[in-house]
Write a protein that holds these residues in place. Structure first.
Motif, mmCIF file in Angstrom:
data_model
loop_
_atom_site.group_PDB
_atom_site.id
_atom_site.type_symbol
_atom_site.label_atom_id
_atom_site.label_comp_id
_atom_site.label_asym_id
_atom_site.label_seq_id
_atom_site.Cartn_x
_atom_site.Cartn_y
_atom_site.Cartn_z
ATOM 1 N N ILE A 31 5.223 -99.652 4.735
ATOM 2 C CA ILE A 31 4.576 -100.261 5.899
ATOM 3 C C ILE A 31 3.525 -99.327 6.482
ATOM 4 O O ILE A 31 3.778 -98.139 6.694
ATOM 5 N N LEU A 60 2.831 -101.334 12.568
ATOM 6 C CA LEU A 60 3.567 -102.382 13.266
ATOM 7 C C LEU A 60 2.554 -103.232 14.014
ATOM 8 O O LEU A 60 1.878 -102.755 14.920
ATOM 9 N N ASN A 64 5.894 -106.208 10.447
ATOM 10 C CA ASN A 64 5.490 -105.150 9.528
ATOM 11 C C ASN A 64 4.224 -105.570 8.800
ATOM 12 O O ASN A 64 4.135 -106.690 8.286
ATOM 13 N N GLU A 112 1.117 -104.480 5.874
ATOM 14 C CA GLU A 112 0.657 -103.625 4.788
ATOM 15 C C GLU A 112 -0.521 -104.289 4.097
ATOM 16 O O GLU A 112 -0.472 -105.485 3.788
ATOM 17 N N SER A 125 11.722 -107.897 4.741
ATOM 18 C CA SER A 125 10.626 -108.084 5.702
ATOM 19 C C SER A 125 9.456 -107.150 5.413
ATOM 20 O O SER A 125 8.854 -106.577 6.324
ATOM 21 N N VAL A 158 9.557 -104.272 3.681
ATOM 22 C CA VAL A 158 9.912 -102.861 3.544
ATOM 23 C C VAL A 158 10.636 -102.636 2.218
ATOM 24 O O VAL A 158 11.657 -103.275 1.948
ATOM 25 N N THR A 188 12.077 -95.153 8.568
ATOM 26 C CA THR A 188 12.145 -96.611 8.519
ATOM 27 C C THR A 188 12.567 -97.186 9.850
ATOM 28 O O THR A 188 12.022 -98.211 10.304
ATOM 29 N N THR A 216 9.190 -99.306 11.400
ATOM 30 C CA THR A 216 9.228 -100.711 10.984
ATOM 31 C C THR A 216 10.071 -101.520 11.970
ATOM 32 O O THR A 216 10.753 -100.963 12.830
ATOM 33 N N THR A 217 10.048 -102.830 11.786
ATOM 34 C CA THR A 217 10.838 -103.702 12.663
ATOM 35 C C THR A 217 12.329 -103.626 12.357
ATOM 36 O O THR A 217 13.141 -104.119 13.144
#
Length: 207
Positions: free
Chosen positions: A6, A9, A89, A91, A148, A150, A170, A174-175
């Motif tokens: 990721i 956010l 997330n 990318e 999600s 990741v 992480t 990330t979420t």
């Protein structure tokens, strides 16, 4: 193609659903997401992974991008559950000359799982995720899975669930760090496993 690492956010700015009798998950939607980093070099037609779902940039704003979400994506992912203000997330598609830091991720979600439990450790969380039983054959201990968006390593596998350990990075970046028991997550199994199964099936090895 993505790597499951990721970059940022993002925040959902709007999710506009089609109106009328065809509304809901049998219709399309448009989602606008704020992500200054992923939009810094984005162009129309680029691919960006949003919560693990590959979306095409249809419009660009000041630090935001808008994508069309097809009914198939709304039915098979958790995107339809998002509300303005939700974190996601993000990318960008991997460059051909970039490092593959995670694993090969297509952004094509195979199903929606739910958090069954999470047990905090000294510096990490052990999380168990319920998955659709039809995905179990593609999930292997010490193999890769995308939650999600990741990229994670599977620690345990059951008939309808699997476990992962979330490291401090992480949890913070990330979420996944904010997920609670019962929350939905987008799951993508290792695409290599699906291709192997398809090849063996068409060759008559698997029936």
């Amino acid at each position: 193609m993505f790597t499951g690492i990721i970059e940022e956010l993002g925040t959902v700015v709007a999710l506009e659903r089609a109106s009328g009798p065809a509304g809901g998950r049998d219709a399309d939607a448009r989602i606008t997401v704020r992500g200054p980093l992923v939009t810094s070099d984005a162009a129309l037609g680029d691919s960006i992974s949003v919560a693990g779902v590959c979306l095409t940039v249809a419009a660009l704003g000041e630090g935001t991008f808008t994508s069309d979400v097809m009914p198939e994506s709304l039915r098979r992912t958790s995107l339809g559950d998002l509300e303005p203000g939700a974190a996601v997330n993000l990318e960008r598609a991997v460059r051909a000359d970039g490092r593959l830091g995670g694993h090969v991720v297509s952004g094509h979600v195979d199903g929606v799982g739910r958090i069954l439990s999470r047990a905090p450790g000294p510096r990490w969380d052990d999380v168990v995720v319920a998955m659709p039983p039809e995905l179990a054959g593609y999930v292997a201990e010490k193999g890769s899975i995308t939650i999600s968006g990741v990229s994670l390593t599977v620690t345990t596998v059951g008939p309808d669930s699997f476990g992962v350990s979330l490291i401090p990075t992480t949890l913070a970046a990330t979420t996944l760090g904010a997920l609670r028991v019962g929350d939905p997550v987008n799951l993508e199994v290792d695409v290599m496993a699906k291709y192997v199964e398809r090849l063996l099936t068409t060759a008559g090895v698997l029936r």
